[in-house]
Scaffold this active site. Structure first.
Site, PDB file in Angstrom:
ATOM      1  CB  THR A   1      -0.909   0.005   1.247  1.00  0.00           C
ATOM      2  OG1 THR A   1      -1.498  -1.278   1.392  1.00  0.00           O
ATOM      3  CG2 THR A   1      -1.992   1.049   1.121  1.00  0.00           C
TER       4      THR A   1
ATOM      5  CE  LYS B   1     -13.339   3.058  10.408  1.00  0.00           C
ATOM      6  NZ  LYS B   1     -11.882   3.018  10.563  1.00  0.00           N
TER       7      LYS B   1
ATOM      8  CB  SER C   1      10.391  -9.313  -4.746  1.00  0.00           C
ATOM      9  OG  SER C   1      10.429 -10.718  -4.836  1.00  0.00           O
TER      10      SER C   1
ATOM     11  CB  ILE D   1      -4.159   4.142   4.923  1.00  0.00           C
ATOM     12  CG1 ILE D   1      -3.918   2.678   4.527  1.00  0.00           C
ATOM     13  CG2 ILE D   1      -4.453   5.001   3.693  1.00  0.00           C
ATOM     14  CD1 ILE D   1      -5.026   2.023   3.763  1.00  0.00           C
TER      15      ILE D   1
END
Lengths: 368, 516
Positions: free
Chosen positions: B16, B85, B46, B353
């Site tokens: 993220t 939310k 990766s 976040i």
């Protein structure tokens, strides 16, 4: 009941009457007695006018003073910037409007610097340009740099309007003695008579460290011309009153709340002191916050914003530039457009502002 | 011509944080053509290394990030199986059997310039037992499974509705990858084998991949997660350990089948050695248990989680370890840590976040040249430092206010030392519900009051100015607010109906991982 009922305001002039008017506006009339103890000493050399920052609009809203009334009683003139004459005689204008127009999330001053424009940054500040031309309109036209405005008020007229709003008992103090103890003021002796109150608001102070001690709240009066010219004379009272009402006490005077008031007051004083140091070109030994501001601005023209900031970015830019601190570089986000396009856009904006000022001048609309 | 500008930005890690950074930088930074060009964004990730998938739940500020990037909200919801939310329900936190709601938006309306909670508290002191949640449109809408996106024509009540999203973080990263590549970001598949430092100044010169590729850069963004491959392993920046305040150090997560319409809020349920989340998405329900390994074993934690699922698990439980705290420097030399590599304060209030977003926006605002002027770097570190500390204090509040004494974990957090900054805030709240928000502070008075009051730390008094309004007047005003909220919520569609109409995901995607 543990409620405060009797409040004394000690001081004179605008400081005292503004405090009293604010108290009167916010406190239920029947529950609180407000007494002004009017002292004789002058808080500062009067210049017959009072300068009010744009934030005073909110103050006047609380006091129920309309712009029309303000204009009628105080001959209020709109002010698009604060004009400061420092102790060296230099004139510094702190604008109440932005420099240019931000573009794609990049502040204007960076694009201006990047473009290499030869036009002075000040010429992109519509507030400053209108001020110089003696012009005023309430709102900037769409797309133009935005601004707000404060007022220049007749001091006596303003005091009269505040007195009428305060509408309260006042005592002229020919002699005054404050008997202070560990818990603030025990009593005051005024004209040989002992008087007492639940809360004393003393607007003659210059005590940064202990603004509020138990029942004794000291609000810094306007002691110098700089405070007067920058609008801090009113602003300090306004902010002190706002804080006081957010922390309105009862007779217990909770220590934690008083400590919070003092902490916030000190933070505010640091900002004002920082700006005053800049305006006086006296930055030796300044606060860490001002050092950060100077360093960051010098680096790339950025303005660091601190907690409980008072001045706008434009005001800080004006003050920094006025004492010769220039940005060595600019924010790289300016590169989102090419240098050529930036210069072209800058020139267009410059022309648009100049034309607007000229048009207004021609129409002589709202001449200040 | 090298004019000292950062031209090559290398992001290491593709979760993220990595893709949010890539999306913002590729969209907002000037492109790399010509002498003034800069901002070529390369992201190295990766497939062999799993991502943690930080945060399935967000706070309202995420909308600002999406808006700045020009991402349409409904597209984002559809692509990430998102739901709305309205806040967080905390269950069993104050004590077992208790619950409260932390709403986005506000409680009631300020009256006469005095914050609403003072009026509520006055009536409460006089025997009115209505919850402060009755005055939150978010709480009332949430418990009625309702949602509407506020528009100016909806009026003042609905416009108090604040919202964020629950979404699938892995899908969000995929969505942002597509976005970033569309804006010129280059993705390189590869595993970093070595970080090469300049011998003179210790800056990162390049990273060497296992397949032999060497990727040079001017600015490196470490999004490698808890490990901090660049910021810690290469630059040894140091870590500030906050586990004395936030002692949870482990998580186990698992998705389960969706068995009912998603509710528009996150649920956080306190358990023996931590707390469990429940996050409803369009296609499944996310679950996880954050706990302290000192008080509960991995096996017991997994058993606790699985026994509390409301439907069949869709994957094997995934375990994680972390240490709460932050890097001593978020930006060191020519490396900026964003995401879990910068720090982690547990997912209790869905701040991970936001902290990514905050790091990116501050980096853009203070974007450096190749010299990495310490002035900008120091300011970045100062701002992040302040932001992290404010959030830390708010998270600690949830723990320190518990009354629970039914386990060693809750006994510890109930009695632990807390930072002085939090003590001061709590004392002001306790005194008369006073609150001053700092400029860079994320959570506002509603959040602090919701958690404090929700956990029984109700202010002992109220602002005496409240007495300026008569009791009848206050009672009537509060009654009017309740009526208006109930009326507005009644008229709202259900969240599912709203999603069906505007932003339903096309496929019922079943994830095999789980994120925190």
């Amino acid at each position: 009941m543990n409620q405060l009922r009797r409040i004394m305001v000690i001081g004179n002039s605008i400081e005292a009457w503004l405090s009293a008017a604010y108290l009167r506006a916010r406190l239920p009339r029947n529950d609180y007695q407000i007494i002004v103890i009017e002292t004789a000493e002058n808080s500062m050399a009067s210049s017959h006018t009072i300068f009010a920052r744009p934030s005073s609009k909110n103050l006047h809203h609380i006091l129920d003073i309309s712009e029309a009334n303000l204009s009628r009683v105080t001959h209020a003139k709109p002010a698009l910037c604060a004009t400061i004459t420092n102790s060296k005689g230099a004139i510094i204008e702190l604008p109440f409007g932005q420099y240019g127009v931000d573009r794609e999330g990049t502040e204007f001053q960076h694009i201006w610097k990047f473009s290499g424009s030869q036009q002075p940054l000040a010429e992109f500040n519509l507030a400053l340009m209108m001020h110089k031309a003696g012009l005023f309109i309430n709102n900037a036209p769409k797309g133009a740099p935005t601004y707000d405005y404060g007022y220049i008020l007749d001091e006596q007229g303003y005091e009269n309007i505040l007195k009428s709003k305060a509408s309260t008992q006042h005592i002229i103090a020919n002699s005054l003695k404050l008997n202070c103890g560990n818990k603030g003021i025990e009593e005051i002796n005024c004209n040989g008579e002992s008087l007492s109150a639940d809360l004393y608001i003393d607007v003659r102070s210059n005590d940064f460290d202990m603004a509020w001690n138990h029942n004794h709240l000291k609000i810094m009066g306007g002691f110098d011309m700089l405070d007067h010219q920058s609008g801090m004379r009113l602003y300090r009272i306004q902010m002190a009153m706002e804080r006081l009402f957010k922390l309105w006490p009862d007779r217990e005077f909770a220590a934690i709340e008083i400590a919070e008031y003092n902490r916030l007051e000190k933070a505010q004083s640091v900002h004002i002191n920082d700006m005053n140091r800049l305006l006086q070109h006296n930055i030796q030994g300044c606060s860490d916050a001002l050092k950060r501001k100077i360093r960051l601005f010098e680096s790339r023209g950025r303005i660091a914003i601190e907690d409980f900031e008072i001045y706008s970015k434009a005001e800080w830019i004006a003050a920094l530039k006025a004492i010769g601190i220039s940005a060595q570089n600019y924010d790289r986000l300016a590169h989102r457009i090419s240098a050529e396009a930036a210069l072209q856009w800058i020139d267009q904006l410059h022309t648009a502002i100049a034309n607007l000022v000229q048009q207004l001048s021609n129409k002589n609309t709202g001449k200040q | 011509m090298d004019n000292g500008q950062v031209k090559n930005i290398v992001i290491v890690g593709g979760g993220t944080a990595g893709w949010m950074s890539a999306a913002a930088l590729s969209k907002l930074m000037p492109k790399g053509q010509g002498p003034e060009g800069q901002g070529n964004v390369t992201l190295v990730e990766s497939k062999e290394i799993g991502t943690v998938g930080v945060g399935e739940a967000t706070i309202p500020q995420i909308a600002t990030f999406n808006e700045r990037l020009g991402i349409k909200e409904d597209d984002f919801i559809r692509e990430t199986q998102a739901t709305f939310k309205l806040g967080i329900e905390f269950v069993d936190w104050a004590k077992k059997g208790d619950r409260y709601f932390h709403p986005f938006g506000t409680h009631g309306f300020d009256l006469e310039g005095i914050e609403f909670h003072h009026y509520w508290n006055k009536l409460r002191e006089q025997g009115d037992d209505r919850s402060i949640e009755d005055y939150s449109i978010n709480a009332v809408a949430a418990y009625n499974d309702k949602f509407i996106r506020p528009q100016s024509e909806h009026g003042p009540i609905i416009n108090k509705l604040g919202y964020a999203f629950h979404f699938d973080a892995i899908l969000y990263a995929k969505f942002l990858r597509k976005f970033s590549e569309g804006h010129g970001a280059k993705r390189i598949e590869g595993k970093v084998e070595k970080v090469n430092l300049h011998s003179d100044n210790g800056f990162i010169e390049s990273i060497a991949l296992a397949d032999g590729q060497v990727i040079e850069g001017d600015l490196f963004i470490d999004c490698t997660g808890f490990r901090g491959l660049l910021i810690e392993e290469a630059l040894q920046t140091g870590y500030m350990d906050w586990s004395a305040y936030l002692p949870v150090d482990s998580a186990v997560a698992v998705p389960c089948e969706k068995i009912e319409e998603p509710i528009p809020y996150t649920r956080s349920t306190a358990c023996e050695a931590g707390w469990q989340w429940r996050i409803p998405l369009q296609h499944r329900t996310g679950n996880g248990y954050v706990y302290c390994s000192q008080y509960q074993s991995k096996e017991a934690a997994e058993k606790t989680l699985l026994s509390n699922l409301d439907s069949k698990a869709l994957a094997s439980p995934k375990h994680l370890r972390f240490k709460t705290g932050r890097r001593k420097k978020f930006w060191s030399k020519n490396c900026v840590a964003i995401g879990l590599s910068a720090g982690f304060m547990e997912p209790l209030e869905s701040t991970s976040i936001h902290l990514i977003q905050s790091g990116i926006s501050k980096l853009i605002a203070l974007f450096p040249d190749k010299s990495m002027n310490p002035v900008e770097r120091d300011e970045y570190n100062r701002l992040l430092d302040v932001g992290y500390a404010h959030i830390r204090d708010f998270l600690i509040l949830h723990y320190t206010l518990t009354e629970r004494d039914d386990s060693a974990f809750w006994n510890y957090v109930r009695t632990m030392q807390i930072p002085d900054s939090l003590k001061r805030k709590m004392a002001l709240i306790e005194s008369r519900g006073r609150f001053f928000k700092y400029d860079d502070e994320l959570f506002n008075v509603t959040s602090w009051m919701a958690v404090a009051i929700g956990q029984g730390y109700t202010p002992r008094g109220y602002n005496p100015m409240v007495d300026g309004l008569s009791e009848e007047n206050i009672t009537q005003s509060l009654s009017n607010i309740r009526t208006a909220i109930n009326k507005a919520v009644k008229a709202m569609p259900s969240q599912q109906a709203f999603i069906d109409r505007f932003c339903r995901a096309q496929d019922v995607y079943t994830a095999v991982g789980e994120n925190i």
